[in-house]
Write an enzyme that holds these catalytic residues in place. Structure first.
Site, mmCIF file in Angstrom:
data_model
loop_
_atom_site.group_PDB
_atom_site.id
_atom_site.type_symbol
_atom_site.label_atom_id
_atom_site.label_comp_id
_atom_site.label_asym_id
_atom_site.label_seq_id
_atom_site.Cartn_x
_atom_site.Cartn_y
_atom_site.Cartn_z
ATOM 1 N N ARG A 199 -46.016 -0.480 91.416
ATOM 2 C CA ARG A 199 -47.058 0.021 92.307
ATOM 3 C C ARG A 199 -47.994 0.901 91.480
ATOM 4 N NH1 ARG A 199 -44.700 3.984 95.795
ATOM 5 N NH2 ARG A 199 -45.950 5.512 94.669
ATOM 6 N N TYR B 222 -44.054 12.693 91.392
ATOM 7 C CA TYR B 222 -42.773 12.066 91.063
ATOM 8 C C TYR B 222 -42.860 11.044 89.923
ATOM 9 C CZ TYR B 222 -44.740 8.649 94.379
ATOM 10 O OH TYR B 222 -45.554 7.771 95.045
ATOM 11 N N HIS C 229 -48.499 5.492 97.054
ATOM 12 C CA HIS C 229 -47.871 4.783 98.171
ATOM 13 C C HIS C 229 -48.904 4.477 99.252
ATOM 14 C CE1 HIS C 229 -44.839 3.655 101.107
ATOM 15 N NE2 HIS C 229 -45.331 4.551 101.943
#
Length: 403
Positions: A279, A292, A283
């Site tokens: 990705r 993160y 998100h």
């Protein structure tokens, strides 16, 4: 007691012929490495089990990649402009999106997730209808029956159960339908994932489970979800074959997914395909991915871009020219322009519609709520009050009619 002694005792009473993995068991295991037919440098890599699609087919599907990337970029821009509420981007995963749609026949069904907008559009659904849900509306935006595409699902893994139900119904009716059910790596941690795979295997239904493993379930890395060698290895626990594929290799995806769809259509039952991808963006627009993962982590995946890889391969075969590139870019821009125009157009909203399609006949609670809304709008002298609560049918919707 030593480990060797424990292992010895664990095999006591097991017939000798059952102490080694059978050929049938080995057939369920995925490849040691993800299947790859075109490497990141755009070179063909041979695989005895999966044929390389011909160049003309790859050229045609490459155009879908170009369009998919443009749709992702355009949707992200519209979110920043306040024209969409949210957009879960599949930037970097377009090869998975496109392949999932194009390997299916017209009578097949696609069950997407919230991130699979490009797959739904590639299947033939109007882009504006697809983006209606993400713009923020009370309905899913498109008729699932028209193109046999289920409504995009936000809850994780729930669509897998629905997909299995459709596949089971098709089998009972003797129809040649295959169902392709998409999910992310995070969905494999849900109980619905287990229930769907177990039912599909026990009843031997024609469904292909397609996991886009993009390394993160929002902020949770794959290492915190499973210690299995791969997600595809989970398939053997259900008695179905599993396979791993390079999720940024369009050619490998077409071959592996196409083989699984053909197998299901021929009565071979369900299978589980894991695509290894990444990705590249957050998100959603509400996520801060820098909390993160590092920019260096993302940068490592840039050379593996599915568009760059396929472009290099097709250029090497002299199948993709400068003129061809411009034609594909122009078509992608035409679609992006239509999306911009459609989402920049204000929609006339009738608040009474909130209550119209919850049940075939309104409950007393719904009628009470509709009346409360009518009174509130009247106090505010809102023009939308005209006809509020009197939307078509007022609860008398005809049997079998879909709004």
């Amino acid at each position: 007691m030593s480990t060797a002694t424990n292992e010895g005792r664990s095999m006591m009473g097991v017939p000798a012929e059952d102490r080694t993995t059978s050929a049938a068991d080995r057939a369920l295991l995925p490849s040691a490495r993800p299947v790859q037919l075109i490497d990141p440098e755009g070179r063909h890599t041979h695989d005895d089990r999966y044929p390389l699609p011909d160049g003309e087919r790859l050229l045609g599907v490459y155009g879908r990649l170009v369009t998919g990337r443009r749709i992702n970029d355009q949707a992200n821009a519209l979110v920043r402009q306040g024209r969409m509420a949210v957009y879960p981007s599949s930037h970097g995963q377009e090869a998975c999106q496109v392949a999932a749609a194009v390997v299916l026949d017209e009578e097949d069904w696609l069950f997407p997730t919230y991130r699979d907008t490009v797959a739904v559009i590639t299947r033939g659904v109007d882009p504006l209808e697809v983006l209606t849900l993400l713009r923020g509306d009370w309905h899913g935006g498109y008729d699932p029956y028209e193109h046999r595409v289920a409504t995009q699902a936000t809850p994780l893994a729930t669509q897998l159960l629905h997909a299995v139900g459709v596949a089971h119904a098709a089998k009972l009716r003797g129809e040649p339908t295959v169902v392709l059910a998409m999910c992310g790596d995070g969905a494999t941690s849900e109980g619905d994932f287990h229930e769907a795979l177990n039912f599909a295997a026990v009843f031997h239904v024609p469904v292909v489970f397609f996991i886009q493993n993009n390394e993160f379930a929002i902020s949770v890395p794959l290492s915190s979800q499973t210690v299995a060698p791969s997600l595809a290895h989970k398939a053997i626990g259900y008695g179905m074959p599993g396979e791993r594929v390079d999720g940024n290799d369009l050619a490998a995806l077409l071959s592996v997914l196409g083989s699984a769809v053909d197998r299901a259509r021929d009565g071979g039952g369900p299978s589980l395909i894991e695509a290894h991808t990444y990705r590249m963006q957050a998100h959603t627009n509400a996520d801060d991915a820098t909390r993160y993962r590092s920019a260096d982590d993302v940068e490592q995946w840039v050379p593996r871009d599915p568009l760059l890889r396929m472009r290099t391969y097709l250029r090497g075969l002299n199948l993709l020219t400068d003129d061809g590139e411009r034609t594909l870019s122009d078509e992608a821009e035409r679609i992006a322009a239509a999306i911009r125009q459609g989402l920049n157009t204000e929609v006339d909203v009738n608040p009474a519609e909130l209550f119209e399609y919850v049940y075939t006949e309104k409950t007393s609670q719904l009628r009470e709520q509709a009346e409360q809304l009518r009174e509130e709008l009247a106090r505010g002298a809102d023009p939308a009050v005209d006809g509020a609560g009197d939307a078509p049918g007022d609860g008398d919707q005809a049997d079998g009619e879909r709004p």
